[in-house]
Scaffold this motif. Structure first.
Motif, PDB file in Angstrom:
ATOM      1  N   GLU A 182      37.365  48.274  36.513  1.00 36.29           N
ATOM      2  CA  GLU A 182      36.012  48.031  36.002  1.00 36.29           C
ATOM      3  C   GLU A 182      35.134  47.435  37.108  1.00 36.29           C
ATOM      4  O   GLU A 182      33.987  47.812  37.277  1.00 36.29           O
ATOM      5  CB  GLU A 182      36.027  47.064  34.810  1.00 36.29           C
ATOM      6  CG  GLU A 182      36.708  47.574  33.568  1.00 36.29           C
ATOM      7  CD  GLU A 182      38.193  47.276  33.526  1.00 36.29           C
ATOM      8  OE1 GLU A 182      38.719  46.657  34.479  1.00 36.29           O
ATOM      9  OE2 GLU A 182      38.844  47.675  32.549  1.00 36.29           O
ATOM     10  N   ARG A 183      35.733  46.490  37.850  1.00 34.08           N
ATOM     11  CA  ARG A 183      34.964  45.817  38.906  1.00 34.08           C
ATOM     12  C   ARG A 183      34.664  46.793  40.046  1.00 34.08           C
ATOM     13  O   ARG A 183      33.566  46.785  40.589  1.00 34.08           O
ATOM     14  CB  ARG A 183      35.756  44.597  39.382  1.00 34.08           C
ATOM     15  CG  ARG A 183      35.103  43.866  40.508  1.00 34.08           C
ATOM     16  CD  ARG A 183      34.703  42.442  40.193  1.00 34.08           C
ATOM     17  NE  ARG A 183      33.917  41.937  41.306  1.00 34.08           N
ATOM     18  CZ  ARG A 183      34.308  40.959  42.098  1.00 34.08           C
ATOM     19  NH1 ARG A 183      35.440  40.337  41.884  1.00 34.08           N
ATOM     20  NH2 ARG A 183      33.552  40.575  43.095  1.00 34.08           N
ATOM     21  N   GLU A 201      30.956  47.598  41.179  1.00 29.88           N
ATOM     22  CA  GLU A 201      30.551  47.305  42.564  1.00 29.88           C
ATOM     23  C   GLU A 201      30.003  48.562  43.232  1.00 29.88           C
ATOM     24  O   GLU A 201      29.049  48.498  43.990  1.00 29.88           O
ATOM     25  CB  GLU A 201      31.750  46.789  43.378  1.00 29.88           C
ATOM     26  CG  GLU A 201      32.374  45.535  42.823  1.00 29.88           C
ATOM     27  CD  GLU A 201      31.806  44.249  43.389  1.00 29.88           C
ATOM     28  OE1 GLU A 201      31.729  44.134  44.610  1.00 29.88           O
ATOM     29  OE2 GLU A 201      31.442  43.370  42.582  1.00 29.88           O
ATOM     30  N   LEU A 202      30.616  49.714  42.915  1.00 33.92           N
ATOM     31  CA  LEU A 202      30.140  50.979  43.481  1.00 33.92           C
ATOM     32  C   LEU A 202      28.737  51.296  42.972  1.00 33.92           C
ATOM     33  O   LEU A 202      27.868  51.701  43.746  1.00 33.92           O
ATOM     34  CB  LEU A 202      31.099  52.125  43.131  1.00 33.92           C
ATOM     35  CG  LEU A 202      32.359  52.217  43.995  1.00 33.92           C
ATOM     36  CD1 LEU A 202      33.288  53.309  43.473  1.00 33.92           C
ATOM     37  CD2 LEU A 202      32.014  52.503  45.457  1.00 33.92           C
ATOM     38  N   THR A 248      30.414  34.381  39.652  1.00 31.00           N
ATOM     39  CA  THR A 248      31.756  34.617  40.221  1.00 31.00           C
ATOM     40  C   THR A 248      31.992  36.096  40.523  1.00 31.00           C
ATOM     41  O   THR A 248      33.046  36.462  41.008  1.00 31.00           O
ATOM     42  CB  THR A 248      32.864  34.111  39.275  1.00 31.00           C
ATOM     43  OG1 THR A 248      32.756  34.835  38.043  1.00 31.00           O
ATOM     44  CG2 THR A 248      32.761  32.636  39.014  1.00 31.00           C
ATOM     45  N   GLY A 249      31.013  36.920  40.202  1.00 29.71           N
ATOM     46  CA  GLY A 249      31.149  38.349  40.500  1.00 29.71           C
ATOM     47  C   GLY A 249      31.877  39.133  39.422  1.00 29.71           C
ATOM     48  O   GLY A 249      32.008  40.342  39.518  1.00 29.71           O
ATOM     49  N   GLU A 250      32.359  38.440  38.392  1.00 23.84           N
ATOM     50  CA  GLU A 250      33.045  39.136  37.302  1.00 23.84           C
ATOM     51  C   GLU A 250      32.020  39.525  36.247  1.00 23.84           C
ATOM     52  O   GLU A 250      31.259  38.684  35.778  1.00 23.84           O
ATOM     53  CB  GLU A 250      34.133  38.248  36.674  1.00 23.84           C
ATOM     54  CG  GLU A 250      35.243  37.841  37.608  1.00 23.84           C
ATOM     55  CD  GLU A 250      36.139  38.987  38.051  1.00 23.84           C
ATOM     56  OE1 GLU A 250      36.215  40.011  37.343  1.00 23.84           O
ATOM     57  OE2 GLU A 250      36.749  38.867  39.119  1.00 23.84           O
TER      58      GLU A 250
END
Lengths: 158, 96
Positions: free
Chosen positions: A98-99, A103-104, A149-151
């Motif tokens: 998922e991340r 991110e893409l 946190t980037g999540e």
């Protein structure tokens, strides 16, 4: 643990999902980095986008691009270091599917803004880099504030 | 996608919260988890032991700046189990 029940009611399941959501959202709120650092990261990224859009062979905007990129790197390092001191380690590289996907998508969005700012200016609209820098910086600030946190958390319970 | 299963190790309220917290980041320090959960050291240690025994959570002790810090993280098995447990809860309430 053998005496723990293995089924629960619908209401209990809903309440549990709600508590998981609350825990995550409270944690994310308390993990937020100072607004000053968010602003500095966003501004330095905006400078990169703006300078890239304005760069010509004979002008000095390339220097702005280098300064912006260097500042961006320094501020991101400071952001990670601040987190570490607070007792939080953020994963820089994505670990879950998922991340990786999100991110893409983000990389594509930021690349499109960066390229569009320059290309649209070359087509004749001189304020394109200004607008691109504003959008990129604003979006960067939003992401850093909302997902420190980037999540990217998905809501379990409506 | 793995099959949704009800996990009694994860379902205990404090352990569920520990997993939810650890899912938000790569690693968290013991102290941060303790503050977020508002529990004592011994209570948190007890729950972490259960999760560690199930191989859901990893504890790493490191000395940083002359200070001993314990970092907690979800293992890949723990992440899968937590997601699977949440899926099962959603199945129970009829969301999937």
């Amino acid at each position: 643990m053998n005496n723990e029940k293995e089924t629960i009611s619908k209401e209990e399941a809903a309440a549990t999902l709600k508590s998981v959501d609350l825990t995550k959202r409270d944690a994310i709120k308390s993990f937020r980095i100072p607004l000053l650092l968010i602003t500095l990261i966003s501004l330095s990224y905006s400078l990169v986008v703006f300078s890239w859009g304005m760069t010509e062979h004979e002008n000095m905007w390339a220097l702005g691009m280098y300064i912006g990129a260097a500042s961006f790197g320094i501020f991101v390092a400071l952001y990670l270091y601040t987190f570490r001191l607070l007792g939080i380690k953020v994963s820089v590289l994505p670990r879950t599917k998922e991340r990786i996907r999100s991110e893409l998508v983000l990389a594509v969005i930021f690349a499109v803004i960066l390229i569009a700012g320059r290309q649209v200016r070359l087509l004749g609209f001189e304020f394109a880099p200004h607008i691109a820098a504003l959008i990129a910086g604003g979006y960067m600030a939003y992401l850093l504030y909302k997902y420190p946190t980037g999540e990217y958390l998905t809501r379990n319970q409506k | 996608m793995t099959k949704a299963t009800f996990d009694t190790v994860i379902h205990a309220p404090n352990r569920l919260q520990i997993c939810a917290l650890l899912e938000t980041t790569k690693e968290l320090e013991f102290q941060i988890v303790k503050e977020q959960l508002d529990v004592s050291d011994s209570v948190l240690s007890k729950h972490l032991k259960v999760l560690e025994d199930a191989n859901y959570v990893q504890l790493i002790k490191k000395t940083e700046f002359t200070r001993q810090r314990t970092w907690l993280s979800l293992t890949s098995l723990g992440r899968k189990a937590f997601k699977s447990h949440l899926r099962e809860l959603k199945r129970i309430i009829g969301k999937i």
